[in-house]
Scaffold this motif. Structure first.
Motif, mmCIF file in Angstrom:
data_model
loop_
_atom_site.group_PDB
_atom_site.id
_atom_site.type_symbol
_atom_site.label_atom_id
_atom_site.label_comp_id
_atom_site.label_asym_id
_atom_site.label_seq_id
_atom_site.Cartn_x
_atom_site.Cartn_y
_atom_site.Cartn_z
ATOM 1 N N MET A 41 0.811 -1.211 0.000
ATOM 2 C CA MET A 41 0.000 0.000 0.000
ATOM 3 C C MET A 41 0.850 1.271 0.000
ATOM 4 O O MET A 41 0.405 2.322 -0.450
ATOM 5 N N GLY A 42 2.077 1.185 0.492
ATOM 6 C CA GLY A 42 2.965 2.333 0.392
ATOM 7 C C GLY A 42 3.282 2.655 -1.051
ATOM 8 O O GLY A 42 3.258 3.832 -1.462
ATOM 9 N N HIS A 43 3.584 1.617 -1.854
ATOM 10 C CA HIS A 43 3.768 1.825 -3.295
ATOM 11 C C HIS A 43 2.512 2.453 -3.896
ATOM 12 O O HIS A 43 2.578 3.435 -4.643
ATOM 13 N N ALA A 44 1.381 1.839 -3.604
ATOM 14 C CA ALA A 44 0.124 2.273 -4.218
ATOM 15 C C ALA A 44 -0.172 3.731 -3.897
ATOM 16 O O ALA A 44 -0.639 4.481 -4.760
ATOM 17 N N ALA A 45 0.112 4.146 -2.662
ATOM 18 C CA ALA A 45 -0.145 5.529 -2.275
ATOM 19 C C ALA A 45 0.721 6.489 -3.079
ATOM 20 O O ALA A 45 0.259 7.551 -3.527
ATOM 21 N N HIS B 210 7.010 14.768 -3.045
ATOM 22 C CA HIS B 210 7.186 13.534 -2.291
ATOM 23 C C HIS B 210 5.921 13.139 -1.542
ATOM 24 O O HIS B 210 5.300 13.966 -0.870
ATOM 25 N N ALA B 211 5.563 11.875 -1.688
ATOM 26 C CA ALA B 211 4.378 11.317 -1.024
ATOM 27 C C ALA B 211 4.755 10.794 0.353
ATOM 28 O O ALA B 211 5.887 10.339 0.589
ATOM 29 N N GLY B 212 3.788 10.845 1.263
ATOM 30 C CA GLY B 212 4.012 10.370 2.620
ATOM 31 C C GLY B 212 4.102 8.850 2.708
ATOM 32 O O GLY B 212 3.875 8.131 1.740
ATOM 33 N N MET B 213 4.428 8.388 3.896
ATOM 34 C CA MET B 213 4.604 6.962 4.161
ATOM 35 C C MET B 213 3.323 6.361 4.762
ATOM 36 O O MET B 213 2.578 7.044 5.467
ATOM 37 N N VAL B 214 3.102 5.099 4.457
ATOM 38 C CA VAL B 214 1.953 4.372 4.997
ATOM 39 C C VAL B 214 2.454 3.379 6.043
ATOM 40 O O VAL B 214 3.414 2.628 5.795
ATOM 41 N N ALA B 215 1.823 3.387 7.198
ATOM 42 C CA ALA B 215 2.239 2.537 8.308
ATOM 43 C C ALA B 215 1.246 1.395 8.516
ATOM 44 O O ALA B 215 0.108 1.435 8.044
ATOM 45 N N LEU B 216 1.697 0.393 9.231
ATOM 46 C CA LEU B 216 0.852 -0.719 9.676
ATOM 47 C C LEU B 216 1.292 -1.087 11.079
ATOM 48 O O LEU B 216 2.481 -1.292 11.324
ATOM 49 N N HIS B 217 0.328 -1.126 12.005
ATOM 50 C CA HIS B 217 0.622 -1.442 13.404
ATOM 51 C C HIS B 217 1.688 -0.514 13.981
ATOM 52 O O HIS B 217 2.597 -0.944 14.706
ATOM 53 N N ASP C 197 1.655 11.234 6.307
ATOM 54 C CA ASP C 197 1.930 9.871 6.767
ATOM 55 C C ASP C 197 0.654 9.356 7.433
ATOM 56 O O ASP C 197 0.024 10.078 8.216
ATOM 57 N N TRP C 198 0.260 8.144 7.132
ATOM 58 C CA TRP C 198 -0.973 7.621 7.705
ATOM 59 C C TRP C 198 -0.859 6.117 7.913
ATOM 60 O O TRP C 198 0.094 5.481 7.468
ATOM 61 N N GLU C 199 -1.842 5.557 8.608
ATOM 62 C CA GLU C 199 -1.786 4.141 8.971
ATOM 63 C C GLU C 199 -2.935 3.371 8.315
ATOM 64 O O GLU C 199 -4.088 3.796 8.345
ATOM 65 N N TRP C 200 -2.575 2.250 7.727
ATOM 66 C CA TRP C 200 -3.567 1.357 7.138
ATOM 67 C C TRP C 200 -4.232 0.546 8.254
ATOM 68 O O TRP C 200 -3.562 -0.049 9.101
ATOM 69 N N THR C 201 -5.559 0.551 8.264
ATOM 70 C CA THR C 201 -6.319 -0.241 9.225
ATOM 71 C C THR C 201 -7.503 -0.873 8.509
ATOM 72 O O THR C 201 -7.878 -0.465 7.402
#
Length: 409
Positions: A53-57, A276-283, A322-326
């Motif tokens: 999802m980081g790539h996709a974002a 530059h696009a932000g980063m996607v986090a998980l947990h 930067d955001w988190e996938w849930t």
């Protein structure tokens, strides 16, 4: 190397607005006026574990850039690379006991499938590092012959001190650069380098690793940064409109690439804007291959998640955030696409011309996709509450959401 098929972009009445976008180099918004052909370079994948999802974002952000430009009736010249030979790819292939070429081809094919499903507009030139080597070697030779590069035990390094504008992309101090260089593929502690930050341009052949004829450089393979420079200069030239990628590429990748190009050409800057696009986090941690905390587009698709919902989950966050996938992020997107489809399935509805302009305005202001989504939400809510009498409105909304946001209703 071929890209993926393009989905049709519906034509909309009227004309879009010029893009104002955040430039990392200046730290503020810049208004881009590309002329009749806009030029965009986005750094591609290293194909050993795609597409999370980081790539996709990241690719969603630059898909929006294309759509905004197309809506202004411009053409877009879009170039993307594939780093199909690099240490992480070779290490993964060795770990899994597979051929590195086969691994790269498999993951690149999967990436294409994911991009097609998500309706990402393809690049006009999709170039692998390996196929770019014949164009890379002369650039390294030119830098060496000009005194901007030097030999260290057969490896060729670029001297960052040869570029008076070095540091103007990321605007970091030397200490921060050194830390990030060590974290992101550099070798600042290697003895014999003129400057710890100097990046490798050409790696001399290593035992058991692939190598190519480098002419006067000897057998070896290219460094990471010069790969993108060679491809960008070949297809876009200098001072193209946007150099794009994830925020983790600002340093060292985009900083070093800009310096390579500026020394080679004597021109400044390499790009009008570094985006530059932000980063996607998980947990709680950034999604990364090294940590293995990844959510893959292909797995979501295998689980029968609607690609439109995947795309809406990306659009719900500003591209620089930067955001988190849930699970809730995905559930909200699934519910949203359901509401939108129900709204446009009716034979008539509230007038939609103002909505189209709201979407255009939001996207032209630093790709504010969340504001664009909120505008569509309001139209859909109005449609649900009391409907309307404009028989053209549902079709206009459907086409606008497709053309500007890449979501098929």
């Amino acid at each position: 190397m071929h890209a993926w098929p393009a989905s049709e972009v519906p034509a909309l009445p009227g004309q879009g607005r010029d893009l104002r976008i955040h430039d990392t180099a200046t730290g503020g918004l810049v208004t881009l006026d590309p002329g009749p052909v806009a030029r965009l370079y986005v750094c591609g994948i290293t194909p050993y574990d795609a597409t999370h999802m980081g790539h996709a974002a990241t690719y969603n952000a630059f898909d929006l850039v294309q759509r905004v430009w197309l809506d202004t009736k411009r053409q877009v010249q879009y170039v993307q690379n594939v780093t199909d030979v690099d240490d992480p790819l070779l290490e993964r292939a060795e770990r899994d006991g597979v051929d590195w070429v086969a691994l790269a081809e498999k993951e690149t094919a999967l990436f294409r499938e994911d991009m097609t499903a998500l309706r990402m507009l393809p690049p006009h030139h999709y170039i692998g590092a390996v196929e770019a080597i014949p164009g890379i070697v002369p650039l390294v030779e030119r830098l060496r012959d000009a005194g901007a590069a030097y030999d260290l035990d057969g490896d060729i390094y670029f001297s960052v001190e040869s570029d008076p504008n070095f540091g103007q992309v990321s605007n970091l101090d030397a200490a921060a650069m050194r830390l990030l260089s060590a974290e992101r593929g550099g070798d600042p502690d290697r003895p014999g380098k003129k400057n710890p930050l100097d990046p490798m341009l050409w790696m001399a052949a290593r035992e058991g690793e692939p190598s190519w004829d480098g002419g006067s450089l000897g057998r070896g393979r290219p460094g990471w940064h010069i790969e993108c420079v060679a491809i960008a200069l070949d297809h876009l030239g200098m001072t193209f409109d946007i150099q794009g990628g994830g925020s983790d590429l600002a340093f060292p990748h985009h900083e070093m690439g800009a310096s390579h190009a500026q020394v080679l050409t004597g021109e400044f800057p390499m790009a009008k804007a570094y985006v530059h696009a932000g980063m996607v986090a998980l947990h709680g941690e950034k999604m990364s291959k090294s940590k293995g905390n990844l959510v893959f587009v292909s797995q979501l698709r295998r689980d029968d998640v609607d690609p439109a919902a995947i795309r809406l989950s990306l659009l719900a966050h500003h591209y620089r955030a930067d955001w988190e996938w849930t699970d809730q992020v995905l559930a909200d997107a699934v519910a949203r696409v359901g509401r939108w489809r129900a709204a446009v399935s009716r034979p008539d509805g509230p007038p939609a011309e103002a909505l189209v302009e709201e979407i255009r305005e939001a996207l032209s202001h630093d790709l504010d996709a969340p504001a664009a989504l909120a505008a569509v939400d309001r139209w859909a809510a109005l449609q649900e509450e009391r409907g309307g009498t404009d028989i053209s409105a549902p079709g206009v909304v459907s086409r606008a959401v497709d053309a500007l946001l890449g979501v098929a209703l």
